[in-house]
Design a protein around this motif. Structure first.
Motif, PDB file in Angstrom:
ATOM      1  N   SER A  34      23.565 -13.219 -60.848  1.00 62.39           N
ATOM      2  CA  SER A  34      24.745 -12.950 -60.039  1.00 62.39           C
ATOM      3  C   SER A  34      25.078 -14.180 -59.209  1.00 62.39           C
ATOM      4  CB  SER A  34      24.486 -11.750 -59.117  1.00 62.39           C
ATOM      5  OG  SER A  34      25.533 -11.592 -58.177  1.00 62.39           O
ATOM      6  N   ALA A  35      26.372 -14.361 -58.939  1.00 64.54           N
ATOM      7  CA  ALA A  35      26.818 -15.442 -58.050  1.00 64.54           C
ATOM      8  C   ALA A  35      26.782 -15.024 -56.589  1.00 64.54           C
ATOM      9  CB  ALA A  35      28.228 -15.883 -58.429  1.00 64.54           C
ATOM     10  N   GLU A  36      26.462 -13.758 -56.315  1.00 59.37           N
ATOM     11  CA  GLU A  36      26.357 -13.283 -54.933  1.00 59.37           C
ATOM     12  C   GLU A  36      25.236 -14.034 -54.225  1.00 59.37           C
ATOM     13  OE1 GLU A  36      27.391 -10.422 -52.995  1.00 59.37           O
ATOM     14  OE2 GLU A  36      28.331  -9.043 -54.422  1.00 59.37           O
ATOM     15  N   HIS A  37      25.441 -14.347 -52.929  1.00 64.21           N
ATOM     16  CA  HIS A  37      24.384 -15.029 -52.184  1.00 64.21           C
ATOM     17  C   HIS A  37      24.655 -14.945 -50.687  1.00 64.21           C
ATOM     18  CE1 HIS A  37      27.536 -18.105 -52.677  1.00 64.21           C
ATOM     19  NE2 HIS A  37      27.110 -18.601 -51.524  1.00 64.21           N
ATOM     20  N   HIS A  38      23.602 -15.054 -49.938  1.00 61.57           N
ATOM     21  CA  HIS A  38      23.692 -15.151 -48.481  1.00 61.57           C
ATOM     22  C   HIS A  38      24.331 -16.494 -48.137  1.00 61.57           C
ATOM     23  CE1 HIS A  38      22.274 -15.753 -44.344  1.00 61.57           C
ATOM     24  NE2 HIS A  38      21.963 -14.462 -44.282  1.00 61.57           N
ATOM     25  N   VAL A  39      25.165 -16.510 -47.091  1.00 59.91           N
ATOM     26  CA  VAL A  39      25.872 -17.737 -46.732  1.00 59.91           C
ATOM     27  C   VAL A  39      24.907 -18.860 -46.395  1.00 59.91           C
ATOM     28  CG1 VAL A  39      26.071 -17.118 -44.285  1.00 59.91           C
ATOM     29  CG2 VAL A  39      27.746 -18.669 -45.307  1.00 59.91           C
ATOM     30  N   GLY A  40      23.707 -18.535 -45.928  1.00 58.11           N
ATOM     31  CA  GLY A  40      22.746 -19.568 -45.567  1.00 58.11           C
ATOM     32  C   GLY A  40      21.701 -19.843 -46.626  1.00 58.11           C
ATOM     33  N   ALA A  41      21.830 -19.222 -47.791  1.00 58.80           N
ATOM     34  CA  ALA A  41      20.832 -19.431 -48.837  1.00 58.80           C
ATOM     35  C   ALA A  41      21.006 -20.814 -49.456  1.00 58.80           C
ATOM     36  CB  ALA A  41      20.958 -18.352 -49.912  1.00 58.80           C
ATOM     37  N   PRO A  42      19.902 -21.518 -49.712  1.00 61.49           N
ATOM     38  CA  PRO A  42      20.024 -22.827 -50.376  1.00 61.49           C
ATOM     39  C   PRO A  42      20.686 -22.727 -51.746  1.00 61.49           C
ATOM     40  CG  PRO A  42      17.864 -22.592 -49.373  1.00 61.49           C
ATOM     41  CD  PRO A  42      18.523 -21.244 -49.277  1.00 61.49           C
ATOM     42  N   ALA A  43      20.347 -21.705 -52.519  1.00 60.41           N
ATOM     43  CA  ALA A  43      20.946 -21.520 -53.844  1.00 60.41           C
ATOM     44  C   ALA A  43      22.114 -20.546 -53.757  1.00 60.41           C
ATOM     45  CB  ALA A  43      19.907 -20.986 -54.825  1.00 60.41           C
ATOM     46  N   HIS A  44      23.176 -20.847 -54.436  1.00 58.38           N
ATOM     47  CA  HIS A  44      24.337 -19.962 -54.464  1.00 58.38           C
ATOM     48  C   HIS A  44      24.259 -19.055 -55.684  1.00 58.38           C
ATOM     49  CE1 HIS A  44      26.996 -22.507 -51.552  1.00 58.38           C
ATOM     50  NE2 HIS A  44      25.823 -22.187 -51.059  1.00 58.38           N
ATOM     51  N   ALA A  45      23.181 -18.295 -55.750  1.00 58.40           N
ATOM     52  CA  ALA A  45      22.952 -17.376 -56.865  1.00 58.40           C
ATOM     53  C   ALA A  45      21.886 -16.380 -56.448  1.00 58.40           C
ATOM     54  CB  ALA A  45      22.519 -18.147 -58.110  1.00 58.40           C
ATOM     55  N   SER A  46      21.779 -15.302 -57.223  1.00 63.13           N
ATOM     56  CA  SER A  46      20.774 -14.271 -56.974  1.00 63.13           C
ATOM     57  C   SER A  46      20.550 -13.503 -58.260  1.00 63.13           C
ATOM     58  CB  SER A  46      21.240 -13.326 -55.859  1.00 63.13           C
ATOM     59  OG  SER A  46      22.424 -12.643 -56.254  1.00 63.13           O
ATOM     60  N   LEU A  47      19.668 -12.521 -58.196  1.00 64.33           N
ATOM     61  CA  LEU A  47      19.493 -11.586 -59.303  1.00 64.33           C
ATOM     62  C   LEU A  47      19.864 -10.196 -58.831  1.00 64.33           C
ATOM     63  CD1 LEU A  47      16.089 -12.671 -60.917  1.00 64.33           C
ATOM     64  CD2 LEU A  47      18.409 -13.307 -61.603  1.00 64.33           C
ATOM     65  N   TYR A  48      20.595  -9.471 -59.672  1.00 65.06           N
ATOM     66  CA  TYR A  48      20.920  -8.081 -59.378  1.00 65.06           C
ATOM     67  C   TYR A  48      19.970  -7.183 -60.149  1.00 65.06           C
ATOM     68  CZ  TYR A  48      23.188  -3.562 -59.215  1.00 65.06           C
ATOM     69  OH  TYR A  48      23.431  -2.228 -59.037  1.00 65.06           O
ATOM     70  N   PHE A  49      19.284  -6.297 -59.430  1.00 63.70           N
ATOM     71  CA  PHE A  49      18.336  -5.342 -60.005  1.00 63.70           C
ATOM     72  C   PHE A  49      18.954  -3.954 -59.937  1.00 63.70           C
ATOM     73  CE2 PHE A  49      15.883  -8.865 -58.490  1.00 63.70           C
ATOM     74  CZ  PHE A  49      14.709  -8.940 -59.235  1.00 63.70           C
ATOM     75  N   ASP A  50      19.012  -3.261 -61.066  1.00 66.49           N
ATOM     76  CA  ASP A  50      19.537  -1.893 -61.086  1.00 66.49           C
ATOM     77  C   ASP A  50      18.391  -0.928 -61.337  1.00 66.49           C
ATOM     78  OD1 ASP A  50      21.289   0.210 -61.003  1.00 66.49           O
ATOM     79  OD2 ASP A  50      21.896   0.024 -63.098  1.00 66.49           O
ATOM     80  N   GLY A  51      17.423  -0.953 -60.417  1.00 63.51           N
ATOM     81  CA  GLY A  51      16.277  -0.078 -60.553  1.00 63.51           C
ATOM     82  C   GLY A  51      16.522   1.278 -59.926  1.00 63.51           C
TER      83      GLY A  51
END
Length: 603
Positions: free
Chosen positions: A401-418
């Motif tokens: 996912s391209a979602e990310h915290h504004v202060g995160a070094p990386a502008h990406a994340s993983l979405y988990f649908d657990g």
């Protein structure tokens, strides 16, 4: 001491004691400190019609002096950055009345920046082209020119612009004559055009009136201002006017489709001509709200047992048009003319040092999360993660996912649908020979991650795991916990959405557990677990949570089994997985100060 503490102090004063002073030692120190231009919370003081306090031989400036003493005392503690008067300073606009008013205002000259504008009682009539008047002699541009907030005034002197800094940005206040001319409107437009990214507050004497229910409507002159200035300038988000009573408010929609708050404040019809009553507009950019309160400092300072009935009932007004909150997403509201500047991604080298045990992020070019794919440990220590879907998992159970915290070094994340019922999820685990599997962290550690819970938060996700070390606590010789089958270290979410951090220390049979408040949904947050070699403290968004046990917690009783992101094991097995987004995750082999957390100040 804030205003409510001052009220409590006044109420607690001895019945036979002296009048509670408005300026205390701490107040004097606060005045010396001034306002904080970078804090996300600040206040603008609004002073409406004071005309009955400056009425020929009936004049009594003492209520206004008390108001000014209050502003000076509270400027630093309440972070009052500006005061604006809404016109009708005096009743007849005579030189005598205006001179007395001008002398009274000297109490805040050079100490609190402010603006003043002409109301119909301050001038003989006509538009701002009326020429020289006693009002202009006392409250013309010369009075404001030495203030750091003063920008400029019209050539006629009746309209002025003021630029202030608060919450780390600039704000423009236009103080407009009660009958601004076409030339004055052209000037106002030019000022706005010269400050194209600055939010604007328009103050004037006559713009809107209200019915008895407090619903505001544009007056005929207000309609002219709306049509000629406000509607087409999206920067104008708030208007303030006096003149009419009762007070009121309305939310209008401008041509850009955005809200404009229209507020009327006038208390001259109240006891003692309003008694120098002020409004404080408390801007809170952290909470995205403006909290408004209305009160009379003159009465507030008096001994409660000596207040008359009318004084007591006029101390503070709490009706819907006097004390209220306006929800406003400042970033979204101002995005059309001042788009937020987002920090650029930071390379791993900026957040990895010799103390960093492992650091994972999900922005590698071509990163995939199919089963058996790998997410590298960017420290080079070999603590790479391998992807595995749990029972019931599908391709959509885990995705980049391209979602990310504004202060995160990386502008990406993983979405988990657990989830559970039925169990499903996905995990990322270190390999069997990863050094982190057996690291005891006896000298302390910091574990950080970024989380976002979906909105709406749908389904049963009670006790879902976020990250953990696999391994039965019973196998580590620990018997003090909930069950010998639970892992030796895990970060989980309770049914109430409380964070639960439970760790079995390497030393001794203890398992201190930290609990947070209810986590919000629909927004990113940063979680940090900091252990100094003696005890663990959990932080959320740079704030220390309350329920951190004081019991000793030295090290982590790891058993050589994998470190896992996305779930918590039970008896070495995984059922449900995490539901939401997980961003950059870093483990450091020492306790970090919050200033060194991954968001780098972006809380």
């Amino acid at each position: 001491m804030d205003r409510r503490n001052l009220i409590r102090a006044a109420v607690a004063a001895p019945a036979a004691g002296l009048t509670v002073p408005l300026v205390t030692a701490t107040g004097a120190e606060a005045t010396a400190r001034g306002a904080d231009s970078e804090s996300p919370r600040f206040a603008i003081a609004v002073l409406p019609d004071t005309q009955y306090l400056f009425d020929a031989d009936s004049a009594d400036p003492e209520p206004l002096r008390a108001t000014f003493r209050y502003l000076l005392q509270q400027r630093a503690d309440t972070n009052i950055v500006f005061m604006t008067h809404l016109g009708d300073i005096t009743e007849h606009g005579t030189a005598q009345e205006l001179s007395l008013a001008g002398t009274t205002f000297r109490a805040i000259d050079g100490r609190v920046p402010y603006s003043v504008l002409a109301g119909n009682h301050d001038i003989p009539g006509g538009t701002d082209q009326r020429g020289r008047t006693p009002y202009l002699d006392e409250f013309g541009p010369d009075r404001f020119s030495r203030m750091p907030t003063f920008v400029e005034a019209t050539a006629d002197g009746y309209n002025s612009a003021h630029l202030l800094r608060a919450a780390g940005r600039q704000w423009l206040i236009l103080a407009l004559d009660w009958r601004i001319s076409d030339a004055g409107l052209a000037w106002a437009q030019q000022v706005i055009d010269r400050h194209p990214q600055v939010p604007v507050i328009v103050t004037t004497h006559d713009l809107a009136y209200a019915d008895d229910a407090g619903q505001a409507y544009l007056s005929s002159h207000g309609t002219r201002l709306w049509d000629r200035l406000i509607n087409d300038n999206d920067q104008i988000f708030l208007t303030l006017n006096g003149h009419y009573w009762p007070p009121g408010r309305a939310t209008l929609r401008n041509r850009a489709g955005h809200d404009v708050q229209v507020h009327i404040a006038n208390y001259q019809d109240r006891y003692y001509g309003g008694a120098g009553m002020i409004r404080l507009y408390h801007f809170d950019l952290a909470r995205n709200v403006i909290d408004v309160e209305t009160f009379a400092p003159w009465f507030l300072a008096r001994d409660p047992d000596r207040r008359s009935v009318l004084e007591a009932e006029t101390i503070e007004l709490t009706g819907d048009v006097d004390r209220f909150s306006v929800d406003i997403d400042f970033e979204a509201r101002f995005a059309g003319f001042a788009p937020p500047v987002r920090p650029a991604p930071r390379p791993a080298a900026q957040v990895v040092d010799r103390h960093t045990t492992a650091y994972w992020r999900f922005d590698a070019v071509g990163q995939v999360v199919t089963d058996c794919s790998v997410v590298r440990d960017l420290t080079g220590h070999g603590n790479d993660l391998t992807v595995r879907r749990l029972a019931g998992g599908t391709a959509d159970t885990l995705r980049p996912s391209a979602e990310h915290h504004v202060g995160a070094p990386a502008h990406a994340s993983l979405y988990f649908d657990g989830g559970r019922s039925p169990d499903r999820g996905a995990i990322l685990q270190t390999g069997p020979n990863a050094a982190i599997n057996s690291d005891k962290f006896l000298g302390g550690y910091t574990i950080e991650t970024f989380l976002k819970l979906p909105e709406p938060f749908v389904g049963d996700h009670a006790w879902m795991g976020i990250l953990s070390w696999e391994g039965r606590s019973g196998d580590a010789g620990k018997q003090s916990g909930y069950s010998p089958l639970e892992p030796t270290c895990s970060l989980n979410l309770s049914p109430e959405r409380f964070l639960q951090y439970v760790v079995y220390s390497e030393i001794g049979d203890i398992n201190p557990t930290s609990w947070s408040h209810t986590l919000p949904i629909g927004r990113w947050m940063h979680v940090a677990i900091v252990n100094d070699g003696r005890r663990s403290v959990v932080w959320v968004d740079g704030s220390r949570i309350a329920r951190n046990p004081a019991r000793e917690a030295r090290g982590i009783a790891t058993l050589g089994r994998p470190f896992t992101i996305g779930a918590t094991s039970w008896d070495l097995k995984y059922g449900q997985g995490f539901y939401g987004w997980i961003g950059d995750t870093r483990i450091t082999s020492r306790a970090l100060d919050p200033t060194r957390f991954l968001p780098a100040g972006h809380f």
